[in-house]
Structure formats: structure tokens, C-alpha cells
Design an enzyme around this catalytic site. Structure first.
Site: not given
Ligand code: NAI
Length: 318
Positions: A143, A156
Site C-alpha cells: 500500500s 496497517y
Molecule cells: P477487499 O475487502 O475488497 O478484498 C480483500 C479480500 O481479502 C476480501 O474478499 C476478504 O474476504 C479477503 N480476506 C480477508 N482476510 C482474509 C484471510 N485471512 N484469508 C483469505 N482471504 C482474506 O479489499 P481490497 O481493497 O481489494 O484489498 C486488497 C488488498 O489491497 C489488501 O492487501 C489491501 O490492504 C490493499 N490495499 C487496498 C487499498 C484500497 O484503497 N482499497 C489501498 C491500498 C492497499
């Protein structure tokens, strides 16, 4: 890697957001894709989409903090599609609050998923990728919080700084096996991450952060203005083609990163103009000792490589 057709991709967090965007874009490019996620409902909804597309996609329910389950997921992937060439460690969670009020449960959950999950992914798949010898690529999602830490997003940030370091270290290690490693550092993505606190396991129930529906709604509003996950995934594909160390497809990220590095560099300079000059002789001895240690390390690595090559040759003969 330039051609994605027929490659096998394993994507954590593939049920939603950035991971689902990657699954859509890489399946469209001809990859066979495994989406792994802790939320069964999200996987089912994603599979409904992929069935309409007739893409080769397989879903695995997986908690990425569970190392044994990760190994089983890797075995299942190889059984269904064959060996993996592309690994996306994308799953992540976030919860905000003043760091001095945080509990160990707050730390164990976020660090466990955001850093531990990426570590488990690399430790599960890198040896398999080395062994199949076809090369590959790993994309770890950090991130912009991997460059700057604040109280409110402290845990985080710690997890994401660690993902950066892990990515750089494995990039250095895996290059000789023709396996690239990129660290993806998004700023804002239009995803469901505002709701990620709902996946926090009951065993981590003690918290110092008073997250409630008002905050979740306010966060949703921020992420709603973020980059579309499929657009981000197309940037990721370009990053893989270039074997980029960092994938940061946000021009507005340039200045904050420069500022944060400038702050560090400014503190290297001696603040006191009458500070004693560095002891050149001691520095020289330190450098010589460093070179000697590197020689020893290289010797050990050469022996390890010879052992590995011998094992590979024996395996190929049998
Ligand atoms: P999201 O919540 O839409 O997708 C993340 C997915 O990871 C979800 O489907 C969730 O069920 C799954 N997950 C959570 N814990 C888990 C576990 N223990 N085992 C397996 N799956 C698990 O969120 P997003 O935004 O798509 O997140 C993806 C990555 O992007 C993350 O690493 C987040 O930190 C990173 N990120 C997101 C940003 C944003 O603005 N949304 C900005 C910077 C980084």
C-alpha cells in the site's frame, strides 16, 4: 513474463476487490485462475460471474493465516490446473485507531493477515516455483502506507512496510530462478475493504479501536472514489511484463514518496557542524570485514546451489 496464456495463477483475496479484478483480467488473458478467499459468499458470487464467461477459474475457501490450509490449497491447485507460475498475495484487511490504545489482538489480526498471509503465500509457493523450473512471477500487495506511518493507521502501516521488505528480499533471492517479485502499492481502490473488520475472527475480539457503522460508511465513501480494480489489474499486468520492483500506478504518489525519503535523508546529515569527522581507518576495517563476510556467504551459496542443481539433475533422470 510476456505471455499469460495457459499460465496458472493463484490469487488470495480473489473473492472481492483488487484480487477479483486480477482474477478477471488474468483469466481474460488466458490464465487458469484459482481464487482463494476466507469469505465463501464472495467466492460464490465471483464464480457466478466467471461461469458466464466460461473462464477456467476454480475457487478455494482459505484463511491465509493457516499454513497447513495454504499447503492443501497449493496441492489442490496443482491437481486442478497444474503447477503455478503466477502468485498474487492480494488479500488484506484494515482497521484504524490510535496506536497507543491498540491491543495485542489488534496487532495479531492485522499483522497476521496482511504480513503473515503474504509470507505464508511466498513460503508455500516459492519452493514449488523453484522446483518446477519454469520461472514465474509473484505480486505482493502492500500500500502507499508502506512508505509512511501514522498513529491512526499504524498497525496497517507496520504490516505493509513488512510486505515491502519481504518483497525486496525475495526479489533478490528468486531472480536467479527466473521468478520476478513485484510489490504493488495502491493508493485508493474501489473495493469492499471498509467492511473488512467484519472478517475479524472472534479469537481476536479484544480491541482498543471503537470501529462502528458510522466509520465504516465514511470509509466506504472514500474507497468508492478509488481506482477500478480491473484497471489496477491491467497496470499489474504491465508491471509483470516489465518485471517492475514496484507497481504504483498513481502519479499523485510520487511527491509523498519523495517527501518521506527526503525526511529520512535529511536526518542522515550531521546536525552539529563541529561533530568529529568519521574515523576513516575504522570505516575501512568495517568495509573489509563486510567484504570478507560476503565472500564466505557466496561460498556457502555456491555450495547450496551445487547441491540444488544435483538434486534437480537426479530428479530429471528418475
Ligand atoms: P477487499 O475487502 O475488497 O478484498 C480483500 C479480500 O481479502 C476480501 O474478499 C476478504 O474476504 C479477503 N480476506 C480477508 N482476510 C482474509 C484471510 N485471512 N484469508 C483469505 N482471504 C482474506 O479489499 P481490497 O481493497 O481489494 O484489498 C486488497 C488488498 O489491497 C489488501 O492487501 C489491501 O490492504 C490493499 N490495499 C487496498 C487499498 C484500497 O484503497 N482499497 C489501498 C491500498 C492497499
Amino acid at each position: 513474463m510476456q505471455d499469460f496464456r495457459g499460465k496458472v495463477a493463484f490469487i488470495t483475496g480473489g473473492g472481492s476487490g483488487a484480487g477479483l479484478g486480477q482474477a478477471k483480467v488474468f483469466a481474460e488473458a488466458g490464465c487458469k485462475v484459482v481464487i482463494a478467499d476466507i469469505r465463501k459468499q464472495a467466492l460464490m458470487a465471483a464464480m457466478d460471474y466467471f461461469k458466464t464467461k466460461n473462464h477456467a477459474v476454480h475457487a478455494i475457501e482459505l484463511d491465509i493465516t493457516d499454513r497447513n490450509a495454504f499447503e492443501r490449497a497449493a496441492d489442490e491447485t496443482e491437481k486442478v490446473f497444474g503447477t503455478v507460475q503466477l502468485l498474487f498475495n492480494t488479500a488484506g484487511v484494515s482497521q484504524f485507531g490510535p496506536i497507543e490504545k491498540s491491543t495485542f489482538d489488534d496487532w495479531d489480526w492485522q499483522i497476521g493477515v496482511n504480513y503473515g498471509g503474504v509470507l505464508n503465500g511466498v513460503k508455500t509457493f516459492a519452493p514449488r516455483m523453484i522446483a518446477h523450473g519454469q520461472g514465474g512471477h509473484i505480486v505482493n500487495t502492500a500500500s502507499m502506507s508502506a512508505f509512511n506511518a501514522s498513529s491512526i493507521a499504524g498497525i496497517y502501516s507496520v504490516s505493509k512496510f513488512a510486505v515491502r521488505a519481504l518483497s525486496e528480499a525475495f526479489r533478490d533471492a528468486l531472480a536467479k530462478y527466473n521468478i520476478g517479485v513485484s510489490c504493488l502499492c495502491p493508493m485508493n481502490i474501489n473495493t469492499e475493504i471498509a467492511d473488512s473488520v467484519k472478517t475479524r475472527p472472534a479469537k481476536y475480539k479484544s480491541t482498543g479501536f471503537d470501529t462502528d457503522e458510522r466509520e465504516i460508511a465514511a470509509l466506504r465513501e472514500i474507497y468508492a472514489h478509488g481506482m477500478d480494480p480491473e484497471e489496477l489489474a491491467r497496470h499489474v499486468m504491465e508491471g509483470i511484463k516489465k518485471n517492475a520492483a514496484y507497481i504504483i500506478p498513481y502519479p499523485e504518489a510520487r511527491q509523498p514518496i519523495i517527501n518521506s525519503i527526503k525526511k529520512i535523508v535529511a536526518d542522515i546529515l550531521p546536525a552539529d557542524p563541529v561533530a568529529p569527522a568519521p574515523d576513516q581507518a575504522a570505516m575501512q576495517k568495517g568495509m573489509e570485514a563486510m567484504r570478507a563476510w560476503r565472500d564466505v556467504r557466496q561460498e556457502i551459496e555456491k555450495e547450496e546451489q551445487q547441491k540444488f542443481d544435483k538434486e534437480m539433475a537426479e530428479r530429471a533422470r528418475s
